[in-house]
Every structure is written in structure tokens, then in C-alpha cells.
Design a protein around this motif. Structure first.
Motif, short mmCIF file in Angstrom:
data_model
loop_
_atom_site.label_atom_id
_atom_site.label_comp_id
_atom_site.label_asym_id
_atom_site.label_seq_id
_atom_site.Cartn_x
_atom_site.Cartn_y
_atom_site.Cartn_z
N ALA A 113 1.00 15.65 6.32
CA ALA A 113 -0.28 15.30 5.70
C ALA A 113 -1.22 14.62 6.70
O ALA A 113 -2.43 14.61 6.51
N LEU A 114 -0.63 14.04 7.76
CA LEU A 114 -1.46 13.35 8.74
C LEU A 114 -2.54 14.26 9.31
O LEU A 114 -3.65 13.83 9.59
N MET A 153 -5.44 14.70 6.59
CA MET A 153 -6.25 13.54 6.19
C MET A 153 -6.62 13.56 4.71
O MET A 153 -7.81 13.47 4.34
N PRO A 154 -5.66 13.64 3.83
CA PRO A 154 -5.99 13.59 2.39
C PRO A 154 -6.47 12.18 2.03
O PRO A 154 -6.15 11.23 2.73
N GLN A 155 -7.22 12.07 0.95
CA GLN A 155 -7.72 10.75 0.54
C GLN A 155 -6.95 10.21 -0.64
O GLN A 155 -6.56 10.95 -1.55
N LYS A 156 -6.78 8.89 -0.63
CA LYS A 156 -6.10 8.24 -1.75
C LYS A 156 -7.05 8.11 -2.92
O LYS A 156 -8.29 8.15 -2.73
N GLU A 208 -0.79 3.76 -2.21
CA GLU A 208 -1.94 4.45 -1.62
C GLU A 208 -1.48 5.62 -0.76
O GLU A 208 -2.03 6.72 -0.82
N ILE A 209 -0.44 5.36 0.06
CA ILE A 209 0.07 6.43 0.92
C ILE A 209 0.63 7.57 0.07
O ILE A 209 0.34 8.75 0.29
N LEU A 215 4.54 13.45 4.15
CA LEU A 215 3.84 12.38 4.88
C LEU A 215 3.51 12.81 6.30
O LEU A 215 2.39 12.65 6.76
N PHE A 216 4.51 13.34 7.00
CA PHE A 216 4.31 13.63 8.41
C PHE A 216 3.30 14.77 8.61
O PHE A 216 2.49 14.75 9.51
N ALA A 267 -2.17 9.60 -1.43
CA ALA A 267 -2.80 10.51 -0.47
C ALA A 267 -1.90 11.70 -0.18
O ALA A 267 -2.36 12.85 -0.15
N VAL A 268 -0.62 11.43 0.02
CA VAL A 268 0.31 12.52 0.35
C VAL A 268 0.40 13.51 -0.81
O VAL A 268 0.37 14.73 -0.62
N ARG A 270 0.81 -1.23 0.00
CA ARG A 270 0.00 0.00 0.00
C ARG A 270 0.84 1.28 0.00
O ARG A 270 0.36 2.34 0.38
N SER A 271 2.10 1.16 -0.39
CA SER A 271 2.93 2.37 -0.50
C SER A 271 2.34 3.32 -1.53
O SER A 271 2.41 4.54 -1.37
N ALA A 331 6.31 5.40 -5.98
CA ALA A 331 6.35 4.83 -4.64
C ALA A 331 6.43 3.31 -4.65
O ALA A 331 6.78 2.72 -3.64
#
Lengths: 168, 623
Positions: free
Chosen positions: A34-35, A38-41, A18-19, A31-32, A22-23, A15-16, A133
Motif C-alpha cells: 500500500a505504500l 498512498m491510500p488515505q485514512k 489509521e494505518i 501494508l507493504f 488506509a491499508v 495510530r494503528s 487493529a
């Protein structure tokens, strides 16, 4: 014209992609940070239990895309040259007609903005985030003709080997 | 490629060797790091769990997918458990190191490890007094001390002995939180038990035990290792040496000692100065034998003997690529398994010595305490005999090497201050020294090599913060010339004045990673002298380029001891809002210190200076 093609046999289901997706669709693109956003994939690694396989499913940017054809407001449009199906959130009314006709089920829902979200093939990146990714290169970004041609060459080699062995 | 190296290291010697590595088609840690990109987001956030075979499980950090593992563990539980396991591994590494040092000490007393003697009798007696050993005579007292030290590992009653060195207020906090460490091994074992499927599932409860385990490391294992190594090999005192790959010699047999334990390297240093070995070296055409260090084994022999240090963690492969290393001798910790393959591209013998550590492509010359001197001589002989195989056409030693002044043990600092910490306290009170920062830790290819270390330290001394350092940060500072008394020129006026009057650098090299225990002792001494707790002092900690599990344990015990700590690389905890909040906020209420994360060394220096100023204000000192 480049497409994102999937080689499911290489997918590890990490799922890299997906992350990364989203990022990439966050404000911060980190990444850090974006938490807190809460962006969506916009792509989905689906598990197929019968075959114990994980398969990344993402927008194919179909030629003559059904989602574009049915969009009542013109929020979905297809670029004549690149073939990329784009979504304009400002005129989207969240009617989900696009989602009803999408064969792949990759039209998502942004609950806060109450509009559809979908793959935009990362217009700011040379290579889409999901592809970069992927640690196993299960996702590839390339010209369909070229990829098919190299696949044909591979297949031809396999067939040729078989013929050579059986005629020995 | 040429531009790339600039983002990979700020050290010119490293940059040169990296270009050579690429010219020669050799892979280094940076190439492998690039091939790992992008790294797994689940791992970076700490939200994957492999603790049982219902998994592996992953939590979706963006709330679209699973929010619990198969067992029901949330991101908070998973992150806390993973962090506790990191602390356990780090604390275990230090515990094992310390235990081995005590065993050598014991065997030396019993006459079985004949190569070792007692070099610091005074420290031996002081430590014995701390362990309440009264019967002193013949070797009775010392033997009792060895057994008492060993009993701290398996202690079943009471607390780890040297935690008594912490200020009383600090010990009260630990007791009230229920985190005073019992036996060293017990805390580590309990980490593994608690993180087993279905045991401890409350993030706060898990992290409390993490602090307890880490205190057992800082005020137990690491402190025991430092004390026993000082007793056996001598307490470091100020001396001068040199640092960086330029310390390797074109015309001598180069032996690199790399890893973490001085037990063998001390013997190698001795064997390399044996006239018979030097004669042997001359007979094969070399002008002598040059021993140089890397990582903390390097720091140990640097501090005690002024043996030059060839580089820090990220330079280990580059040392081999100079083509001038006859033997790379390693023990344990931070040794890249890639060294075997790389050494095979040169004449270099990659010699592994620890019964615990095997590496692909290594020549095994296993160490034993009983035959220490003999084995060291065999290793040196192997290196010397390898010298004629050196391919001179492939030798490329960068010229860079910097002078440095090292050896600031607590005893040496007190001596420089005239026997009491009072002058240092006075300087802090009158504001010429704003505060003290302990900048320590590894290198990490996520950060340009030495960029975080050197820039943070420079900013701090410029702002009159005295820096104490250990480990790979100390080596980075040595290479950047910050460990020279002349570096006082780079300090603010107040700190500069103090350093110039004492003839010391503005950055004090206090040793290897386990010697962060020395920093704790200094902090406790200042706090005791002022009748306050460590958390009241204008002090801070930083690990700008940390990478190892040991660093996680160290960071935890530094914070548990009351020191605000800034991390330069992001720990794998951000997937849990609860754990993140505990570490960066709630810990402040519990232990009077927190973690902060700031990858930019310039911004990190601001955080540290602000913290130091707030502590000064609270003490009623002028800012």
C-alpha cells in the motif's frame, strides 16, 4: 445494528487504526504494498493537549445524517437498514458541502480523484479494519443498545457498591 | 483449532505438541503472536523513533500526518538509525559470545579453567600464524594468541585481523568504501554514538557504518568464536545423529541444552556420560541420561558429538510440554522468557547458567570457567534427582525423529573433496552443481514453522543448487530428512551424482549461527582459487524465517561480503524509500550484492536460481 464506538480512555494514540484504515482502503490491502499507493485514512486520532488525551474521531453515520441531507448530487446516501452513510465517487462533484456541515470533520478529500472520501465502515469486512487493529480495544464494534446496557450494568454496580459501603 | 495448527507449522511433531498445549490450556509463542495481532504498522515499517525523550516520534507513511520527528529526522533517517541499532545489537551478541570463548581459551592455557583442553592443536597453530605469532614454545605462543584475539575486540590501530581472510578484491572494495572494520567493540560503540540524538543523519552514511559493523561480526566475532570453539572442543567432522522432539526418551533422564554457547554444554555432555551419574540415574529408576539440544547450543553439540537435536527455535516451549524434560538448561540468546512459567506447569527444572541472562522462574546455577566440570555435574545431578517427579500420565513425546548427517566444517568438506576445493569447483564449472546457496536463520511465527526453510531448500536442491546451512534452518532440514545422504534422491541429477559419489547429503550442515563464518571461509577459498571476488561466484544467501537482531547483522555481513541475500520476513525498513533503495539496489553498485525480500519460498528459490544463472553467465559458464 452495529456501530463503532470509541472508549477514549483506552486510546494509546498509536495510530494503528489509521494505518489499518488506509491499508483497507488501498487496492492491495497489504501494508507493504500500500505504500506505493498512498491510500488515505478515513478516521483520525486527534490529540487533545489540555487533557493529554488521544481521541479517535470517525464518521458516526448519524441518523438523519446532515451530510446526506445537503449533498446536492445524491453522492451521499444512507442505507435504510444498516444506517451506513455511503459515498458514490462517480457522482461526487467535490463541492464540500458535506464537509461544511459535518459536525465531526471526518469528510476527507481525495486530491487525485477530486472527490470526498469518508468512512464506509469496511463493507467487505465483518469487523471494520480500525476496530480489529486497535490493540487496546479503544474502538469497539457492537450494538448500541447492548453496549449501553452493559455500561448501565457497570454503573449500577458502582452505585450499588457505594450504597453498600456507606450503609455499613 | 485443528486447522489452525496446519498454518502454524509444517512439522508433524510440532503440530501434535501444539494440539496438546491447547488441550492442556497452555500458552505458546503462537498464541501470544495471535494476541499481538494486528502488529503496529509504524513498527513494521521502521518509522518510529525512541532515541530521545522529545519523542517517541512517528512518521505518517501515507503522507497525511507528520513527515518529521521532533528533531527533524525524516523517515529515511529514522529507518536507517533503527536498522543500525539492530545491527549493533546483533553484532554485540556475537562479539560477547566470541569474547567469552576467548576468555575460556585463555584461562584454559593459564591453567585456571582446568576442565578445558586444546582439542585441535593444528588449528591453534594455523590461527597463531594468521595472527603473526612466531615465538612458539611451551605455552608462550598459545597465550600470545589468546591475547592477540582479545586485542581484536578493543583494537585501536589497523583492522580486525581475520578480515585478511577475505579475497583481496573484496578487501579493496571495503577500503575504498571506508568500511574495513577497525576494532570489533569500537564499531558497535560507534553505532550507538551515531544513532544518539543529533549525530549521524545521512541514511547512506549510517548504513555504511552498518556494513562495517557487520563485517566486524562476520569476519571478526563470529569467525573468532568458530575458530576458538574448534580449538577447544574439536573441529566438527561428519557424523550421524537424529533430530526432532522424538529424540526425547520415555525411560531416561532428559536434559535439554538450549541457547548458543558450547562452553557449558560441552561440560554437560561430558558429565552426563560419567558412569557415576549414569549409576545415579539408574538408582532413581531411569535407564540412562539423554542430552538433547535446541537452537545453536544444540547445533554445537550435534556437530561435535552427534548429540541429537530436539528442535529449533519455535519448539523450545513444546519440548517442555512433552512432560518428559527433567532439565531445560539455558545460556544466552533466543531463549523465551515464557519458559519459566511453562516449566512450572510441569516437573521440569528451568536452569539458567549465564551471568548475563536471568529469566523469571528459572533456577539459577551460574556458570564459571574455573568450576565448569563441577557445575555441569551439579546440573546433571539436579536433573537426575528430578526424574522421579516426572508425572508419567502427562508424558507425551511425539514419535517423529529423523536421521541426519552433520559436521561439515570447512576442514571436513575439504577432506571429503580430497584436500582441495578443486572437485567442487569442477562440479560447478561443468554445471552438475549450478551454484551454492547458504540457507540459514531463525524461525518466526509470522511464517508457518519450517515452511519457508524446508520448501526453499527442497526447491534449490531440486534445481542442482548445493545448499549449506546453519542454525535453525539446519535443524529444520534435519527434521525434514534433508541432511541424510539418501536425500540426494530429492536433488536434481547433477547434484545427486556429486552427492552420491561423495556419500554426502545435498544439504551440508555447517554448524550454529556463528558458524556462518565457515561459509564465508568456503566462499573466500573458492573465490581465491578462481582469482575472482566472492560477488562473482554463483552463490546466494537466504534467511527464510529470520527474526533476531543477530540475523540483521548476519544478513548485512553476507551482503557486504558480496553475496546476494533473500529475506523471507520483511525487515522494518520499508517506511523509508531511500533505505529500501540502498538495500535492494544501490548496494549492488557498492559491494556487488543486494538484499531481496520474498516471503514465498517457491518464488524465493526462483530469485536465487536466476541470480546464480546470471553469475554463471558472467563467468562464461554454461547455464
Amino acid at each position: 445494528m452495529k456501530e463503532i464506538l470509541v472508549r477514549p480512555e483506552r486510546c494509546m494514540g498509536c495510530r494503528s487504526c489509521e494505518i489499518a484504515c488506509a491499508v483497507e482502503h488501498s487496492q492491495s490491502r497489504d501494508l507493504f504494498r500500500a505504500l506505493s499507493e498512498m491510500p488515505q485514512k478515513r478516521l483520525f486520532v486527534e490529540h487533545v493537549p489540555e487533557y493529554s488525551l488521544a481521541v479517535p474521531i470517525l464518521c458516526r453515520h448519524c441518523e438523519d445524517a446532515p451530510c446526506v441531507a445537503v449533498c446536492p448530487t445524491g453522492a451521499l446516501t444512507q442505507d435504510a437498514i444498516s444506517g451506513v452513510v455511503r459515498h458514490n465517487k462517480d457522482i461526487c462533484i467535490g463541492c464540500w458541502t458535506c464537509a461544511s456541515v459535518c459536525t465531526y470533520g471526518v469528510i476527507g478529500r481525495d486530491r487525485r480523484a477530486r472527490v470526498a472520501i469518508k468512512c464506509d465502515r469496511c463493507p467487505d469486512l465483518e469487523v471494520p479494519a480500525c476496530v480489529s487493529a486497535c490493540p487496546t480495544r479503544a474502538l469497539i464494534y457492537g450494538d448500541v443498545e447492548e453496549i449501553s446496557s452493559s455500561k448501565r450494568a457497570e454503573s449500577a454496580l458502582k452505585v450499588a457498591r457505594g450504597v453498600a459501603v456507606s450503609s455499613r | 483449532m485443528a486447522n489452525k495448527t496446519a498454518t502454524e507449522s509444517i512439522d508433524p511433531a510440532t503440530t501434535k505438541m501444539l494440539l496438546e498445549a491447547r488441550r492442556a490450556g497452555l500458552e505458546t509463542v503462537w498464541d501470544r503472536f495471535n494476541k499481538q495481532q494486528p502488529q503496529c504498522g509504524f513498527g513494521q515499517l521502521g518509522i518510529c523513533c525512541r532515541n530521545c525523550n522529545m519523542g517517541p516520534c512517528r512518521i505518517d507513511p501515507f503522507g497525511d500526518g507528520p513527515d518529521k520527528g521532533v528533531c527533524g529526522a525524516t523517515a529515511d533517517i529514522i529507518v536507517a538509525r533503527n536498522l543500525l541499532r539492530m545491527i549493533a545489537a546483533g553484532a554485540a551478541a556475537h562479539a560477547d559470545h566470541a569474547r567469552d570463548a576467548v576468555i575460556v581459551f585463555k584461562e584454559a592455557l593459564e591453567g585456571r579453567a582446568r576442565s578445558y583442553q586444546i582439542r585441535d592443536e593444528a588449528k591453534l597453530r594455523e590461527l597463531a600464524a594468521e595472527y603473526n605469532i612466531s615465538s612458539w614454545g611451551e605455552q608462550g605462543g598459545a597465550a600470545d594468541l589468546a591475547n592477540a584475539l582479545l586485542s581484536d575486540f578493543g583494537r585501536q590501530e589497523g583492522y580486525v585481523t581475520l578480515t585478511r581472510r577475505a579475497p583481496e578484491k573484496r578487501r579493496k572494495i571495503w577500503e575504498s568504501l571506508g568500511i574495513s572494520p577497525r576494532g570489533i567493540d569500537r564499531e558497535i560503540v560507534e553505532c550507538m554514538h551515531r544513532t544518539h540524538m543529533g549525530v549521524d543523519n545521512d541514511p547512506l552514511h549510517i548504513l555504511q557504518h552498518g556494513l562495517r559493523t557487520s563485517i566486524a561480526d562476520g569476519w571478526g566475532s563470529s569467525m573468532i568464536a568458530t575458530e576458538v570453539q574448534d580449538i577447544l572442543f574439536g573441529t566438527p567432522s561428519p557424523r550421524r545423529s537424529e533430530a526432532n522432539l522424538g529424540v526425547l526418551k520415555e525411560d531416561e533422564v532428559n536434559i535439554i541444552v538450549h541457547g548458543h554457547e558450547p562452553i557449558l554444554s560441552e561440560m554437560i555432555v561430558e558429565a552426563a556420560s560419567d558412569p557415576e551419574m549414569i549409576k545415579l540415574a539408574k538408582s532413581v529408576g531411569a535407564n540412562g541420561i539423554n542430552v538433547a539440544g535446541i537452537c545453536c547450543t544444540g547445533n554445537e553439540v550435534l556437530m561435535r558429538h552427534g548429540i541429537p537435536v530436539a528442535g529449533n527455535f519455535l519448539q523450545q516451549e513444546l519440548a517442555v510440554i512433552t512432560g518428559a524434560v527433567e532439565a531445560m538448561v539455558v545460556d544466552v540468546q533466543c531463549i523465551m522468557p515464557s519458559l519459566g512459567g511453562l516449566a512450572a506447569c510441569y516437573h521440569t527444572k528451568f536452569i539458567s547458567t549465564s551471568p548475563k541472562a536471568e529469566f523469571p522462574g528459572a533456577l539459577r546455577m551460574e556458570f564459571s570457567e574455573e568450576r565448569a566440570a563441577e557445575i555441569a555435574r551439579e546440573i546433571v545431578r539436579t536433573a537426575v534427582e528430578n526424574y522421579p517427579k516426572r508425572d508419567r500420565g502427562r508424558v507425551l513425546i511425539p514419535r517423529e525423529r529423523s536421521e541426519c548427517m552433520v559436521g561439515f566444517s570447512v576442514e571436513a568438506i575439504l577432506k571429503a573433496l580430497g584436500g582441495t576445493p578443486q572437485p567442487l569447483i569442477d562440479a560447478i564449472v561443468n554445471g552438475s552443481i549450478k551454484g551454492i546457496a547458504a540457507v540459514v536463520g531463525c524461525n518466526n511465527p509470522k511464517v508457518p514453522h519450517d515452511h519457508g526453510h524446508v520448501n526453499l531448500v527442497r526447491e534449490l536442491i531440486r534445481n542442482n543448487v548445493l545448499v549449506v546451512t546453519t542454525g535453525c534452518n539446519a535443524i529444520a532440514c534435519a527434521k525434514a530428512g534433508l541432511l541424510r545422504p539418501a536425500a540426494a534422491k530429492e536433488a536434481g541429477d547433477g547434484l545427486r551424482g556429486v552427492c552420491e559419489s561423495l556419500g554426502v547429503p545435498p544439504v551440508l550442515h555447517m554448524g550454529s549461527c556463528v558458524d556462518i563464518s565457515r561459509i564465508l571461509v568456503v566462499a573466500a577459498a573458492i573465490a581465491n582459487k578462481l582469482g575472482v571476488d566472492i560477488s562473482d561466484l554463483p552463490v546466494a544467501g537466504a534467511a527464510p524465517e529470520w527474526m533476531s537482531e543477530k540475523a540483521v547483522s548476519i544478513g548485512a555481513y553476507v551482503v557486504a561480503s558480496g553475496v546476494f541475500t533473500v529475506l523471507g520476513t520483511v525487515p522494518p525498513v520499508l517506511g523509508s524509500p531511500v533505505v529500501t533503495r540502498i538495500l535492494t539496489k544501490d548496494l549492488g553498485d557498492a559491494v556487488g550484492a543486494t538484499f531481496a525480500v520474498e516471503p514465498d519460498p517457491f518464488k524465493a528459490s526462483k530469485l536465487i536460481i536466476e541470480h546464480i544463472e546470471s553469475k554463471r553467465r558472467a563467468l562464461g559458464l554454461k547455464v
